[in-house]
Motif scaffolding. Structure first.
Motif, short mmCIF file in Angstrom:
data_model
loop_
_atom_site.label_atom_id
_atom_site.label_comp_id
_atom_site.label_asym_id
_atom_site.label_seq_id
_atom_site.Cartn_x
_atom_site.Cartn_y
_atom_site.Cartn_z
N LEU A 559 0.81 -1.22 0.00
CA LEU A 559 0.00 0.00 0.00
C LEU A 559 0.84 1.26 0.00
O LEU A 559 0.42 2.30 -0.52
CB LEU A 559 -0.94 0.01 1.22
N THR A 569 0.34 2.03 -5.28
CA THR A 569 -0.05 2.40 -3.92
C THR A 569 -1.54 2.20 -3.72
O THR A 569 -2.34 2.40 -4.64
CB THR A 569 0.29 3.87 -3.62
N ASP A 570 -1.91 1.81 -2.54
CA ASP A 570 -3.29 1.76 -2.04
C ASP A 570 -4.30 1.35 -3.12
O ASP A 570 -4.27 0.23 -3.60
CB ASP A 570 -3.64 3.13 -1.44
N LYS A 571 -5.20 2.30 -3.49
CA LYS A 571 -6.30 1.96 -4.39
C LYS A 571 -5.84 1.70 -5.83
O LYS A 571 -6.64 1.24 -6.66
CB LYS A 571 -7.35 3.08 -4.39
N GLU A 572 -4.59 2.02 -6.14
CA GLU A 572 -4.08 1.67 -7.47
C GLU A 572 -3.96 0.15 -7.62
O GLU A 572 -3.96 -0.37 -8.73
CB GLU A 572 -2.71 2.30 -7.71
N PRO A 574 -5.34 -3.49 -7.56
CA PRO A 574 -6.66 -4.14 -7.67
C PRO A 574 -7.03 -4.86 -6.37
O PRO A 574 -6.15 -5.38 -5.67
CB PRO A 574 -6.47 -5.14 -8.82
N LEU A 575 -8.31 -4.83 -6.02
CA LEU A 575 -8.76 -5.47 -4.78
C LEU A 575 -8.31 -6.93 -4.74
O LEU A 575 -7.83 -7.42 -3.71
CB LEU A 575 -10.28 -5.40 -4.67
N ARG A 578 -4.82 -7.23 -3.73
CA ARG A 578 -4.63 -6.98 -2.28
C ARG A 578 -5.03 -8.22 -1.47
O ARG A 578 -4.41 -8.52 -0.44
CB ARG A 578 -5.45 -5.77 -1.86
N ASP A 619 -3.51 -4.35 3.40
CA ASP A 619 -4.83 -3.77 3.62
C ASP A 619 -5.37 -4.28 4.95
O ASP A 619 -5.64 -5.47 5.12
CB ASP A 619 -5.76 -4.17 2.47
N ASP A 621 -8.31 -3.89 6.46
CA ASP A 621 -9.66 -4.45 6.44
C ASP A 621 -9.63 -5.90 5.96
O ASP A 621 -10.34 -6.76 6.50
CB ASP A 621 -10.56 -3.62 5.52
#
Length: 638
Positions: A559, A569-572, A574-575, A578, A619, A621
């Motif tokens: 992240l 980074t982060d939201k770049e 793909p879920l 992650r 991540d 969550d």
């Protein structure tokens, strides 16, 4: 009182005129009767169109306009309207009001018969037109339903869903209470059609067949109705399967009715043929009902509700059968392609396992964790993933990405991929050979201080330390310091030159604090992420699966942007990548003992995952969801 085939007499009708009309009506055998309506105000509401009108009302334009306002639409055009004419005003009125014709009273036989004959002829024309309109409406509805079926079939590739849809729509089309579909077996995946049929699906609106229905295979032969239709390629309609005589080569197998306490009567069996006229399957429709929504509960319903399938039903079903056959063949091909790729993906994972026996099974376990996590997210209604849903296509995409996430390792040199210690056995043997030479040197040389050792015991201790460092996963500070002291030691070679006991290359490998790979080797190993993308990007994925290369290659991203291969980074990220990042680390931690690290218990592995979250790598969550749902324990055995 009957409400159809009525001829209305409006106004005050002379008795002689009425009597004459009655006589002629009976004589020309018109099915109808007269109804008297004494005044304009007494004209009733018409639930069905009458056969015609004889009007003895005032023939003024105002009266006729009021009368036509109360009469059914189409009066004078579709429904004959005869008006008593006392003078020329009636003819004037007919210029704006559709009076069929006028008559004089008292009636004479010839005009009375002409008017009633016109009513009779018009009634027949109207009935024919009504039937024609009904047929047109039915045809349009059938055409519309066929188009709807074709559209629905074209949107489905899954074979089971396709068969469910087709059988349901076909039964609706002809009001069939029950039905089943058989698919012709292939001699091999993607091969020619064989000589057997596999029962795939059954539906029944009157009984529950879901729990007892199971697949079975029957031969294509004339002994069974399905086998007969498959062999001949012709449809077969039976009014009552229980009345088959011995002349028919086929017979109805009553075990279904006996098992389910059902009574099959009328049956329509049709072949499902592809564009080459090859039979790809068979559909049986049973018990055509008067009302599709009424279930059959007992024998009396059989007698009252069940009809034979008509020739029109047969033609209608055959028209959609060809559509279904093409769709079924497409679905079979689609399944074959899926199975082909499934085999490729499993073989690719197995190829990686073959190259690295230490991590064997890693990809499949990662896939298992990933799919379990996706299912849990889809079912979650309160947590951070309550709006997340993994449908069948998305799960398949995740499945393949998980299974192939390390595919790029197939291009990593084996000496790096399977490296089990800091030094190879050959390299360690070189170090031990030098130690043996130094021992000999110490025994024979009068100036041992030049070698860096005073006794053979010191040499043995250093070799033991190097051997230990070579195998441990992490080097502590005090051990590294001891290793540093060994590094500066030298010995006098056979040619009289002074040389280091540990070479520069050996030191580079031995001084790796964590794991067993040097920086250069780590970069080569990490390049497998790029390799994964390059290899997977060469596959012509379908639109639903085109993101697999991107998902698979980014499972080492972090992240905070410190990951690889692209430093996302982060939201770049793909879920799905992650998810795989969390699972990949966890699986490596709790997997069987590896040469460079011991097996870690789930509780400690969970602590390490949370540390990675605190460091900005994973991540949070996803980690907490993974742990709180106990998905991390699915492969754990105490």
């Amino acid at each position: 009182m009957q409400t159809t085939n009525l001829i209305y007499l409006l106004g005050s009708v002379p008795a002689a005129d009425r009597s004459l009309l009655e006589i002629i009506l009976n004589r020309i055998e018109v099915e109808g009767c007269f109804v008297d309506v004494s005044s304009l105000e007494a004209i009733p509401q018409f639930s069905t169109p009458p056969l015609g009108f004889f009007s003895y009302l005032d023939d003024s334009q105002d009266t006729l306009i009021k009368a036509f306002g109360a009469l059914p639409i189409g009066t004078g055009r579709d429904i004959p309207f005869f008006q008593l004419s006392s003078n020329s005003k009636a003819c004037e009125a007919r210029h704006s009001i559709p009076v069929t014709s006028c008559f004089a009273s008292p009636l004479s036989e010839l005009p009375a018969e002409a008017m009633l004959s016109q009513i009779a002829n018009n009634s027949e024309i109207v009935a024919n037109n009504r039937q024609l309109r009904s047929e047109i409406v039915r045809y349009r509805n059938e055409k519309s339903r066929i188009l709807q079926i074709a559209s629905a079939l074209s949107a489905v590739n899954d074979l089971d869903s396709l068969l469910e849809l087709f059988l349901t729509r076909s039964r609706e089309l002809v009001n069939a209470d029950a039905g089943s579909i058989y698919i012709r077996e292939l001699t091999s995946p993607g091969g020619a059609f064989g000589n057997s049929l596999r029962f795939k699906i059954a539906q029944n609106d009157s009984i529950d067949v879901s729990l007892k229905s199971r697949e079975f295979v029957i031969p294509i032969s004339q002994e069974t109705i399905c086998g007969y239709v498959a062999q001949t390629g012709k449809p077969l309609s039976l009014d009552d399967v229980y009345t088959l005589d011995g002349e028919a080569p086929y017979a109805w197998q009553r075990h279904f009715d006996l098992d389910f306490k059902y009574r099959t009567k009328s049956m329509l069996t049709v072949p499902l043929k592809n564009l080459k006229s090859e039979v790809v399957g068979i559909m049986q429709l049973m018990n055509r009902k008067k009302d599709f929504d009424t279930p059959i509960s007992d024998q009396s319903d059989i007698e009252e509700q069940i009809l034979s399938f008509s020739r029109s039903d047969e033609e209608l079903v055959l028209s959609v059968a060809s559509l279904a056959a093409t769709s079924i063949e497409r679905a079979l091909l689609y399944n074959s392609i899926q199975n082909l790729f499934e085999g490729f993906a499993n073989s690719a994972a197995a190829a990686i396992d073959e190259r690295d026996r230490v991590t064997a099974g890693h990809s499949k376990r990662v896939m298992g964790y990933a799919l379990a996590l996706a299912d849990a997210m889809s079912e979650d209604s309160r947590g951070p993933f309550r709006e997340m849903h993994f449908d069948a296509e998305r799960k398949r995409r995740l499945r393949y990405a998980a299974l192939l996430h390390d595919f790029g390792k197939i291009g990593v040199p084996e000496k790096i991929l399977t490296k089990e210690s800091r030094l190879s056995q050959a390299e360690l043997d070189f170090v031990k050979a030098r130690a043996g030479y130094i021992r000999l040197y110490l025994r024979t040389n009068q100036q041992p201080q030049l070698s860096g050792w005073q006794t053979e015991a010191e040499v043995d201790a250093d070799v033991a330390l190097i051997d230990s460092v070579n195998r441990i996963g992490f080097i502590k500070e005090d051990v590294l310091a001891s290793l540093q002291r060994i590094r500066v030691k030298t010995f006098v070679d056979i040619d009289g030159s002074e040389k280091p006991f540990i070479t520069t290359s050996e030191w580079e490998h031995l001084s790796v604090r964590k794991g067993n790979l040097t920086t250069a080797e780590r970069e080569i190993l990490n390049s497998h992420a790029d390799g994964t993308f390059r290899l997977l990007a060469r596959i012509p994925w379908t639109r639903e699966l085109e993101d697999i290369p991107d998902i698979a290659c980014h499972h080492h991203e972090k992240l905070d942007g410190s990951g690889y291969p692209d430093g996302l980074t982060d939201k770049e990220i793909p879920l799905e990548s992650r998810l795989l990042a969390v699972i990949d680390i966890y699986e490596a931690l709790v997997a069987q003992d590896r040469p460079y690290k011991p097996k870690i218990e789930p509780t400690r592995a969970a602590r390490i995952l949370r540390e990675e979250v605190a460091a900005g790598h994973l991540d949070g969550d996803i980690v907490e969801f993974f742990l709180n749902k106990n998905i991390h324990l699915m492969f754990y055995h105490t």
